[in-house]
Design an enzyme around this catalytic site. Structure first.
Site, short mmCIF file in Angstrom:
data_model
loop_
_atom_site.label_atom_id
_atom_site.label_comp_id
_atom_site.label_asym_id
_atom_site.label_seq_id
_atom_site.Cartn_x
_atom_site.Cartn_y
_atom_site.Cartn_z
N ARG A 132 0.87 -1.18 0.00
CA ARG A 132 0.00 0.00 0.00
C ARG A 132 0.90 1.23 0.00
O ARG A 132 1.88 1.31 0.76
CB ARG A 132 -0.89 0.03 1.25
N GLU A 168 -3.72 7.32 -5.89
CA GLU A 168 -3.81 6.53 -7.12
C GLU A 168 -4.99 6.98 -7.95
O GLU A 168 -6.10 7.10 -7.40
CB GLU A 168 -3.91 5.04 -6.79
N HIS A 200 -0.20 -0.39 -9.78
CA HIS A 200 -0.96 -1.16 -8.77
C HIS A 200 -1.59 -2.40 -9.43
O HIS A 200 -2.81 -2.62 -9.37
CB HIS A 200 -2.05 -0.32 -8.11
#
Lengths: 310, 513
Positions: free
Chosen positions: A228, A256, A275
């Site tokens: 994360r 993000e 990601h």
């Protein structure tokens, strides 16, 4: 028991319907969030659809939501708590994919693959290299959950000195099987040639990888974050890359999608991915299998696994 | 002629030899009529041995139990024999009928005890019964579905005078075929878009393996093995082998999802655990069997071998299925070698035990046993019921007929009937035993991890026994495997019984959805 499956329309809904008909023929699949009121007791959804109060209110009999992914940021937890609705995610289906992604990034850094690629594309033919082997390096794993263990298993065959930190120490037998040794965070950051982070984000560990931790790292060592973004002080990371030659492998970001003008993307010795470390064709199949299994557990009266709100 | 002498003459005529048993005082009178007797140190083991021998030989066998306690001790094995379709004539002694009214020591209503686990029950009333009831029991045991029958002998009856009358008896005709159904099945295949076959234990029982393989090969379609099959319904090396079906509805449905027609030859959909999916919704399922259960789909009654022989006369190519090679096997074995994993162990064992009959009671490793050891006609046996303790007695029974038998058993299973080692040692039976010792009930740990997480760590699922010392105390030579598995060669050599313990990893495999 009525099960409603809410899918984003870009998925192959016809194929999925054929499978669902063989598993729970009474289920209903919808792709439009304006599905009207339903008497379903179970809702299956992905991360692509916002599961807010409005949708939950249209399901007066709803008792269980199964999210078919690791993340569940799209679900309004407060609304669920108010109604006493259970929520489960699927936290283990992507562990293989993430472990492989970490190795891909680390090997790319060690072997200078980005540099060689760029040179050859430019028409150059470099003769010199400072490439290094993974064998013999000290590899620090922070967080020895499902992903950390899969990574350690793979590192066995690379011949690394693998050390790890977790709030729960493994049993001696587990450590022997994985070929790992327990270490404190200070030792992990000061001794490791490579550090990879695999812990969930909590209120306590927000930005715990700070300037103090980067200062402890060896010059030129490799830092990997596929966990994360909020676990890392991004400014401290940028400074460490610039000042200590830390090589960064980053899949997750504090925001993000990240700001494309961020200093992060101006760094030479860094590799980025969007990601997506856990997303592979194979992991998606496992997500489907695990989701089906967990919904079946609920339907047959058992406690579903992976309870976020059990 | 005394009753026990009639008994002796009858079992000689029916070639029911040897008798397996564990006697008590109520059996001593009839044992005067038995020459070839194999002693087991627990009643249940005698039924397990009779089961193994009956399945391998295809002929009825006989066991003798010690009235109430012996029958009660053996009930799980009798139930297994019923599911295995094993023709066993289970006999027992019974209290002297002249004081049965007083319900003396050891007396019980044995019929109520064995219940519907047997196809036929009779308590002999007089000496005249003995020949006719044994011949009737023999025939009924063979009538499809073959299975156990029960005859009890009150102590006094076997001393009554009667005549041996050399009565005729019948072996049931199993050469039955529904010719009209052959054409119907061929039409169904023609109309189907993607048919598949299922091979059940009955294929092996009726020696139809070759015919099924030919049929699948002509059609070019996959053959799945019935869930939890107790025999080798299909050859594991066949290019048409699509693997074992799992035993839960959802998993069966997913395995067969591409197929619209499923032709099942002598198999059952044995289910466990419960999952809420209905079984094969929307699929056409037709079962060809001598023993229709009428549980699911349509049934055609008949001998699968004869039916397949007829089908093969007109079968035409339908698909181009061939199984994919297992390209990951070499890598798997290399990884498992460092921890002496079951896959590594079994691949090594396969080389040493080529041509052996495999008796499988490794439970949590059974899928691996089938995958790595392979199976072919009359080469693989396990209990259809899910009971533990059946394997070693069955292996011992089979070894009376074939000298190359390997039992692969878990450290939990072997303890249930561990005293079988005495019988194996005492009669010098050529049984080789490979114990996969993972330190507890791994199948239960796997089940718990899937459905009741946390319980897999319960202390009552983990234990350790020194099986080497136990085996030695029963007179069976035993060793522990070293990481290079050199002892596998030692285990395979010679005709004397041997036992090898392999300490395999205690990791919990994911065996349930």
């Amino acid at each position: 028991m009525k099960v409603l499956i809410l899918l984003p329309p870009f998925l192959p809904v016809t194929e999925i319907s054929k499978i669902i008909n063989q598993i729970l023929p009474d289920s209903e699949i919808v792709t439009d969030i304006n599905f009207g009121s339903k008497n379903s007791e179970v809702l299956v959804a992905t991360t692509f659809t916002l599961i807010g109060k409005e949708i939950i209110d249209r399901l007066p009999n709803l008792k269980f939501i199964q999210i078919a992914s690791t993340g569940y940021d799209n679900v309004d937890l407060i609304a669920l708590k108010e109604r006493g609705i259970k929520l489960s995610n699927i936290p283990t289906a992507n562990k293989e994919s993430v472990a492989e992604h970490v190795l891909a990034m680390v090997l790319s850094q060690l072997k200078n693959l980005m540099h060689f690629h760029n040179e050859i594309v430019k028409g150059n033919w470099p003769f010199l290299t400072n490439s290094m082997e993974l064998m013999g390096k000290t590899f620090g794993i922070i967080g020895m959950g499902a992903i950390g263990r899969k990574l350690a298993e793979r590192l066995l065959f690379f011949g690394t000195d693998t050390i790890y930190y977790d709030i729960v120490k493994l049993s001696e037998e587990e450590e022997e099987i994985l070929g790992v040794r327990y270490a404190g965070l200070d030792e992990i950051f000061s001794r490791s040639d490579i550090i990879s982070v695999h812990v969930p984000l909590t209120d306590e560990n927000d930005r715990f990888i700070s300037k103090k931790r980067f200062d402890m790292m060896k010059d030129g060592s490799i830092f990997v974050n596929t966990s994360r973004g909020e676990l890392v002080d991004e400014d401290a990371l940028i400074n460490a890359v610039k000042s200590k030659g830390i090589r960064a492998c980053i899949d997750v970001y504090s925001t993000e999608p990240p700001d494309p003008d961020s200093e992060l993307f101006k760094l030479d010795n860094a590799i980025f991915s969007p990601h997506i470390a856990g997303v592979t064709i194979e992991s998606q199949q496992r997500f489907i299998t695990e989701t089906v299994a967990n919904v079946l557990k609920y339907v047959q009266g058992l406690q579903p696994l992976y309870g976020v709100l059990p | 002629m005394k009753g026990y002498e009639i008994f002796r003459k009858t079992i000689e005529e029916l070639k029911l030899s040897p008798m397996f048993g564990n006697p008590g005082s109520t059996e001593i009178p009839i044992l005067r009529g038995v020459g070839d007797y194999v002693l087991t140190l627990h009643d249940s083991i005698s039924v397990g041995m009779a089961d193994g021998l009956a399945q391998y030989s295809g002929r009825p066998t006989i066991a003798n139990l010690h009235t109430l306690p012996g029958v009660a001790n053996s009930m799980s094995f009798i139930h297994t024999a019923r599911l295995n379709h094993s023709p066993i004539i289970v006999t027992s002694g019974q209290q002297d009928s002249r004081h049965a009214f007083y319900e003396p020591l050891l007396w019980h209503d044995l019929q109520s005890l064995v219940g519907n686990a047997v196809k036929y029950f009779y308590e002999v009333k007089n000496g005249e019964d003995i020949e006719r009831v044994m011949k009737r029991a023999y025939s009924i045991s063979m009538e499809p579905p073959a299975g156990p029958v029960f005859v009890s002998f009150p102590m006094d009856v076997v001393d009554q005078d009667a005549e041996y009358r050399n009565l005729p008896y019948s072996v049931p005709n199993t050469e039955l075929i529904d010719h009209g159904a052959v054409e119907k099945v061929l039409q169904l295949i023609m109309q189907a878009s993607n048919p598949a076959l299922i091979a059940g234990a009955e294929v092996d029982q009726f020696n139809a393996n070759e015919e099924l393989e030919k049929f699948a090969s002509i059609l070019g379609i996959p053959v799945y093995t019935e869930p939890l099959s107790n025999r080798a319904g299909f050859n594991s090396e066949s290019m048409q082998n699509a693997g074992d079906l799992p035993p839960a509805t959802t998993a069966i449905n997913l395995a067969l999802i591409k197929h619209d027609l499923i032709l099942n030859f002598g198999g059952e959909f044995t289910l466990y655990p419960y999952l809420p999916s209905p079984l094969l919704p929307g699929k056409k399922v037709v079962t060809v069997t001598m023993t229709p259960s009428y549980r699911f789909g349509e049934y055609i009654t008949g001998n699968p071998k004869l039916f397949l022989m007829e089908l093969n006369k007109s079968a035409e190519k339908k698909g181009d299925f061939v199984k994919s090679p297992d390209n990951s096997l070499t890598n798997l074995i290399a990884r498992e070698r460092r921890v002496m994993g079951a896959s590594y162990l079994l691949q090594k064992a396969r080389k040493e035990f080529s041509g052996h009959v495999i008796v499988d009671e490794a439970i949590s490793s059974s899928l691996l046993v089938r995958k790595h050891m392979g199976y072919s006609p009359r080469s693989y046996f396990t209990a259809k019921s899910g009971q533990l303790g059946w394997g070693m007695p069955a292996a011992a029974g089979i070894s009376l007929k074939v000298p190359r038998v390997l039992e692969i058993v878990g450290d939990g299973s072997i303890i249930y009937t561990i005293q079988t080692l005495w019988t194996i040692s005492n009669y010098n039976l050529p049984v080789k035993i490979l114990v996969l010792d993972n330190g507890g009930y791994t199948i239960l740990k796997s089940f718990s991890a899937s459905f009741y997480p946390g319980l897999e760590k319960a202390p009552y699922l983990t234990f350790s026994n020194n099986i080497l010392k136990i085996a030695e105390s029963f007179g069976v030579e035993s060793r522990e495997a070293d990481p290079d598995l050199n002892e596998l060669k030692w285990l395979s050599q010679g005709d004397s019984p041997k036992l090898l313990v392999a300490k395999v990893p205690k990791t919990i495999p994911k065996l349930f959805i």
